[in-house]
Design an enzyme around this catalytic site. Sequence first.
Site, mmCIF file in Angstrom:
data_model
loop_
_atom_site.group_PDB
_atom_site.id
_atom_site.type_symbol
_atom_site.label_atom_id
_atom_site.label_comp_id
_atom_site.label_asym_id
_atom_site.label_seq_id
_atom_site.Cartn_x
_atom_site.Cartn_y
_atom_site.Cartn_z
ATOM 1 N N MET A 1 0.185 -3.764 0.405
ATOM 2 C CA MET A 1 -0.809 -3.262 -0.201
ATOM 3 C C MET A 1 -1.374 -4.468 -1.254
ATOM 4 O O MET A 1 -0.487 -5.223 -1.744
ATOM 5 C CB MET A 1 -0.531 -2.024 -0.916
ATOM 6 C CG MET A 1 -0.169 -1.038 0.006
ATOM 7 S SD MET A 1 0.397 0.764 -0.911
ATOM 8 C CE MET A 1 -1.445 1.126 -1.352
ATOM 9 N N ASP B 1 1.203 0.173 3.909
ATOM 10 C CA ASP B 1 2.574 0.292 4.401
ATOM 11 C C ASP B 1 3.247 1.469 3.916
ATOM 12 O O ASP B 1 4.026 2.032 4.835
ATOM 13 C CB ASP B 1 3.465 -0.889 4.001
ATOM 14 C CG ASP B 1 3.404 -1.193 2.576
ATOM 15 O OD1 ASP B 1 2.654 -0.576 1.823
ATOM 16 O OD2 ASP B 1 3.995 -2.482 2.251
#
Length: 499
Positions: free
Chosen positions: A81, A240
Amino acid sequence: MKYCIGIDLGTSSVKVILVNQNGKICGEVSKTYPLIQDKPGYSEQNPEEWVKKTVAALQELFKASTLAPNQIEGISFSGQMHGLVLLDEAHRVLRNAILWNDTRTTEQCEKIKRLVGTKTLLEITKNPVLEGFTLPKILWVKEHEPNVFEQAALFLLPKDYLRYRLTGKLHSEYSDAAGTLLLDVAEKQWSKEICDAVGVDIRLCPPLVESHHCVGTITRQIAEQTSLSVETKVFAGGADNACGAIGSGVLEEGNTLCSIGTSGVLLSYESSSQHDFQGKVHYFNHGKQNAYYTMGVTLAAGFALSWFKDTFAAHENFSDLLDGIEEVPVGANGLLFTPYIVGERTPHADAQIRASFIGMDSRHKMIDFVRAVIEGITFSLNESIEIFRESGKKIDSIISIGGGAKNDEWLQIQADIFNAKIHKLASEQGPGVGAAIIAAYGCGWYTSLKECVDLFSHTVKTFVPMPENVEKYKKLFSLYQLIYQQTKDLNRELYAFRY
């Protein structure tokens, strides 16, 4: 038999997972790539490395199989991220990607607080401003590399750039966009109010879609390089942690996940955007439509253990390094470790704090230090659990994935420190499996994500807290919590002496 592929673009490697319609993992390939850390606090990567290594992983995956190209029906993505990839009008990369663990943006964070206001940020984005998020990175480039910023036409997050290179289509999706500080989390749209306040053109933000949305198909060039079919459908995927939640079955109230990778997260499902944690933990959109999750983060979880191994036991592999930790008593013979080697996120949003070993003794052996590192990482994650419990959430059962789920003793340590049952899954590759599940759902194999999860993921072992250890760890945790306050000022003074 039809197959789907989940691609997990991590911080240190890309993992490609092949699954069939029965939920069986039929192949896995991982390829590493380097971090670029030219200055203290800097962490970057060349996006071309992501593409090159993903293509190589797909080539290897196909070479090891007997599949025909048209048997791969769908591909989706999980990704690290917050990273910033800036593109020009021709969609060329303008500079290295600035990653989630880059901490150069303290000044920009303060500027955002002044221009937007902490209250407004929490109302719109559900998160406080932190160095790791994307917006401070955009402002840093604007201020320090104005020539680069003037050429910028669009920003993408890491997995979104990789997906663009495989499809030629430009999108982001809500679970990853939620980590930029530019998304109105409840309304699921880019915030013009925040963009205007900080002087960022909202046209810099990419189009938004749902995680299971089909954004296109594989380009002919990628098909020729990888043996995929040009008809292979590509789905947006998710951040994720959102994909880790899907892959682990965190899809309803009461579900909680512990994921220990490079960073560590403690993640809990939320059915709405209304639970108020006052910014103490992150609040993001889920990969499941119209759902959310809250999350606490340890910046250096597995990374702290990797650092220790590389610095003090470079010749050993992780299995050998951890061999014997079960023989070391709770508390590592009076040794405590705080995993702040790159700063900390939850509950201390502090880019300058650094790690400590407390209580070193001449009788301590290497294995004592290893156990202390593992306990310290787990103590840090427990701080997020305490925030959740203080808010009224009941957490008595946790799914554990990632590197921390590969060692049974570490799983027992988690059970004892968290004072909760810990469930080990058949596969600990949660984000990659979650990406594959998104692709399977997008392809219409199943009517819901939950139906996919029930087939793809199941518990193989459960670790129950040991009452005697729970009590010992409660006392140690209270000592652990004192270390941050007692070393914070020392670390600020030492900052001037760092590299």
